[in-house]
Design a protein around this motif. Structure first.
Motif, mmCIF file in Angstrom:
data_model
loop_
_atom_site.group_PDB
_atom_site.id
_atom_site.type_symbol
_atom_site.label_atom_id
_atom_site.label_comp_id
_atom_site.label_asym_id
_atom_site.label_seq_id
_atom_site.Cartn_x
_atom_site.Cartn_y
_atom_site.Cartn_z
ATOM 1 N N LEU A 16 0.832 -1.212 0.000
ATOM 2 C CA LEU A 16 0.000 0.000 0.000
ATOM 3 C C LEU A 16 0.864 1.260 0.000
ATOM 4 N N GLN A 17 1.951 1.227 0.752
ATOM 5 C CA GLN A 17 2.826 2.404 0.799
ATOM 6 C C GLN A 17 3.362 2.733 -0.590
ATOM 7 N N ARG A 18 3.591 1.681 -1.387
ATOM 8 C CA ARG A 18 4.031 1.885 -2.769
ATOM 9 C C ARG A 18 2.873 2.375 -3.643
ATOM 10 N N LEU A 20 0.078 3.815 -2.925
ATOM 11 C CA LEU A 20 -0.560 5.096 -2.572
ATOM 12 C C LEU A 20 0.405 6.270 -2.625
ATOM 13 N N HIS A 21 1.633 6.000 -3.035
ATOM 14 C CA HIS A 21 2.621 7.084 -3.112
ATOM 15 C C HIS A 21 2.101 8.187 -4.034
ATOM 16 N N GLY A 22 2.000 9.392 -3.518
ATOM 17 C CA GLY A 22 1.519 10.515 -4.323
ATOM 18 C C GLY A 22 0.015 10.687 -4.309
ATOM 19 N N THR A 23 -0.717 9.764 -3.642
ATOM 20 C CA THR A 23 -2.187 9.868 -3.615
ATOM 21 C C THR A 23 -2.651 10.961 -2.671
ATOM 22 N N GLY A 24 -1.905 11.187 -1.626
ATOM 23 C CA GLY A 24 -2.279 12.208 -0.637
ATOM 24 C C GLY A 24 -1.200 12.304 0.415
ATOM 25 N N GLU A 25 -1.570 12.875 1.538
ATOM 26 C CA GLU A 25 -0.630 13.017 2.653
ATOM 27 C C GLU A 25 -0.767 11.741 3.496
ATOM 28 N N LEU A 26 0.199 10.839 3.349
ATOM 29 C CA LEU A 26 0.100 9.509 3.953
ATOM 30 C C LEU A 26 0.875 9.441 5.272
ATOM 31 N N THR A 191 -5.619 -2.647 -6.098
ATOM 32 C CA THR A 191 -7.085 -2.569 -6.155
ATOM 33 C C THR A 191 -7.597 -1.537 -5.155
ATOM 34 N N THR A 192 -7.001 -1.516 -3.960
ATOM 35 C CA THR A 192 -7.389 -0.527 -2.950
ATOM 36 C C THR A 192 -7.174 0.890 -3.480
ATOM 37 N N ALA A 193 -6.033 1.115 -4.126
ATOM 38 C CA ALA A 193 -5.742 2.443 -4.693
ATOM 39 C C ALA A 193 -6.797 2.816 -5.736
ATOM 40 N N GLN A 194 -7.235 1.833 -6.520
ATOM 41 C CA GLN A 194 -8.279 2.047 -7.528
ATOM 42 C C GLN A 194 -9.618 2.412 -6.872
ATOM 43 N N LEU A 195 -9.953 1.709 -5.785
ATOM 44 C CA LEU A 195 -11.200 1.982 -5.065
ATOM 45 C C LEU A 195 -11.196 3.398 -4.494
ATOM 46 N N ILE A 196 -10.041 3.808 -3.977
ATOM 47 C CA ILE A 196 -9.919 5.168 -3.427
ATOM 48 C C ILE A 196 -10.108 6.195 -4.542
ATOM 49 N N GLU A 197 -9.515 5.919 -5.696
ATOM 50 C CA GLU A 197 -9.650 6.824 -6.846
ATOM 51 C C GLU A 197 -11.114 6.927 -7.287
ATOM 52 N N GLN A 198 -11.816 5.788 -7.332
ATOM 53 C CA GLN A 198 -13.235 5.783 -7.703
ATOM 54 C C GLN A 198 -14.048 6.647 -6.732
ATOM 55 N N TRP A 199 -13.772 6.451 -5.449
ATOM 56 C CA TRP A 199 -14.485 7.193 -4.404
ATOM 57 C C TRP A 199 -14.221 8.695 -4.531
ATOM 58 N N ARG A 200 -12.947 9.055 -4.698
ATOM 59 C CA ARG A 200 -12.567 10.480 -4.755
ATOM 60 C C ARG A 200 -13.113 11.162 -6.009
ATOM 61 N N SER A 201 -13.330 10.378 -7.071
ATOM 62 C CA SER A 201 -13.838 10.991 -8.316
ATOM 63 C C SER A 201 -15.359 10.892 -8.427
ATOM 64 N N TRP A 270 -17.744 -1.702 -8.355
ATOM 65 C CA TRP A 270 -16.658 -0.720 -8.334
ATOM 66 C C TRP A 270 -15.819 -0.723 -9.614
ATOM 67 N N GLN A 271 -16.264 -1.461 -10.618
ATOM 68 C CA GLN A 271 -15.583 -1.485 -11.925
ATOM 69 C C GLN A 271 -14.078 -1.760 -11.829
ATOM 70 N N VAL A 272 -13.703 -2.751 -11.024
ATOM 71 C CA VAL A 272 -12.281 -3.118 -10.977
ATOM 72 C C VAL A 272 -12.096 -4.477 -11.640
ATOM 73 N N GLN A 273 -10.941 -4.669 -12.233
ATOM 74 C CA GLN A 273 -10.595 -5.950 -12.841
ATOM 75 C C GLN A 273 -9.567 -6.639 -11.953
#
Length: 292
Positions: A16-18, A20-26, A191-201, A270-273
């Motif tokens: 996750l640390q990899r 989510l890098h750049g996704t926000g203030e982690l 996949t978690t990073a994708q879910l966060i992106e879906q939520w934020r958008s 959540w439209q993830v593959q």
């Protein structure tokens, strides 16, 4: 976005640390910074950091050890997630929490759906189910992601153990009657990073419980065979594999024979593959080659 990630050195947390890098203030808190067995400390940290998203990748994951320390397993796997859910709800923050196939008893003949009856066989499974229930009792914005057979390039896991034993021994017995989907921690993190992106958008699916594993199925012996095939492709000599039933390899905690999870709901809502377990293993081993 302020993200609080609990768990620092675990398999999923490191990926996750990899991812989510750049996704926000982690902010990452490991057990050295936060003892999850102390609910008051959890509340204090969350109040101080005021995250918009909490990701709980920390857990008591020593399945057999949990049989002899149920209080600690329940403190970390059940009480702590409930406290995190309350703290998140107080801030209007979202919570992503990881759970397990061990909430099921494995007696079902099909891959388990989210709505199927739970019946954990072990202290670990019971503590993880209690954590799910504690989060659901609070409500709020939450995703509970059940996964299975997690492996990666770090920590203690089946992939690393097999890579070592296959090269050390001439013959190796591996359980062949437990069926599931080996799931790379990198798949879970991506996949978690994708879910966060879906939520934020604004494209989020419904909150709740979802199954998140690689696609397809195999046994532990089948997984070991795939690892052996990779080692042979690298020119290494490997042990002969002997398939055995679970009854020949008794453990303190009973494992479900069927650990297959149906992930259709996550993919549709959540439209993830999700990759096949073979593709994910190949991707994981490719990252290992890069690191070596």
């Amino acid at each position: 976005m302020r993200i609080l990630l609990l768990g620092q050195y675990g398999q999923v947390s490191q990926e996750l640390q990899r991812a989510l890098h750049g996704t926000g203030e982690l902010t990452v808190l490991g057990r050295d910074q936060l003892d999850l067995a102390q609910p008051e400390l959890i509340r204090q940290h969350v109040q101080r950091l005021r995250p918009e998203l909490i990701i709980n990748a920390a857990a008591h994951t020593a399945v057999d050890q949990a049989e002899s320390e149920p209080e600690l397993a329940f403190a970390i796997n059940a009480t702590a997630p409930g406290t995190l859910a309350e703290a998140a709800a107080d801030l209007g923050a979202a919570l992503i929490h990881y759970s397990t196939d061990y909430v099921f008893d494995g007696s079902y003949t099909e891959p388990y759906r989210e709505s199927d009856s739970t019946n954990p066989l072990s202290i670990y499974g019971r503590s993880k189910l209690a954590g799910e229930q504690a989060i659901q009792a609070v409500g709020g914005m939450h995703l509970i992601l059940r996964t299975s057979w997690v492996y990666s390039q770090h920590g203690k896991n089946f992939l690393l153990t097999m890579q070592r034993l296959l090269q050390e021994r001439e013959s190796l017995s591996v359980v062949d009657d437990q069926i599931g989907a080996p799931t790379w921690a990198g798949t879970i993190a991506q996949t978690t990073a994708q879910l966060i992106e879906q939520w934020r958008s604004g494209q989020a699916g419904p909150w709740g419980v979802y199954h998140l594993t690689a696609q397809g199925e195999t046994s532990w012996c089948g997984f070991a065979s795939a690892i052996a095939a990779y080692l042979r492709s690298q020119g290494k000599s490997v042990a002969t594999l002997q398939p055995i039933p679970s009854s020949d390899y008794p453990t303190p905690a009973q494992r479900p024979l069927n650990s297959r999870l149906n992930c259709n709901r996550l993919q549709q809502d959540w439209q993830v593959q999700l990759p096949t377990w073979q593709q994910a293993l190949s991707d994981c081993l490719a990252t290992q080659s890069l690191h070596n």
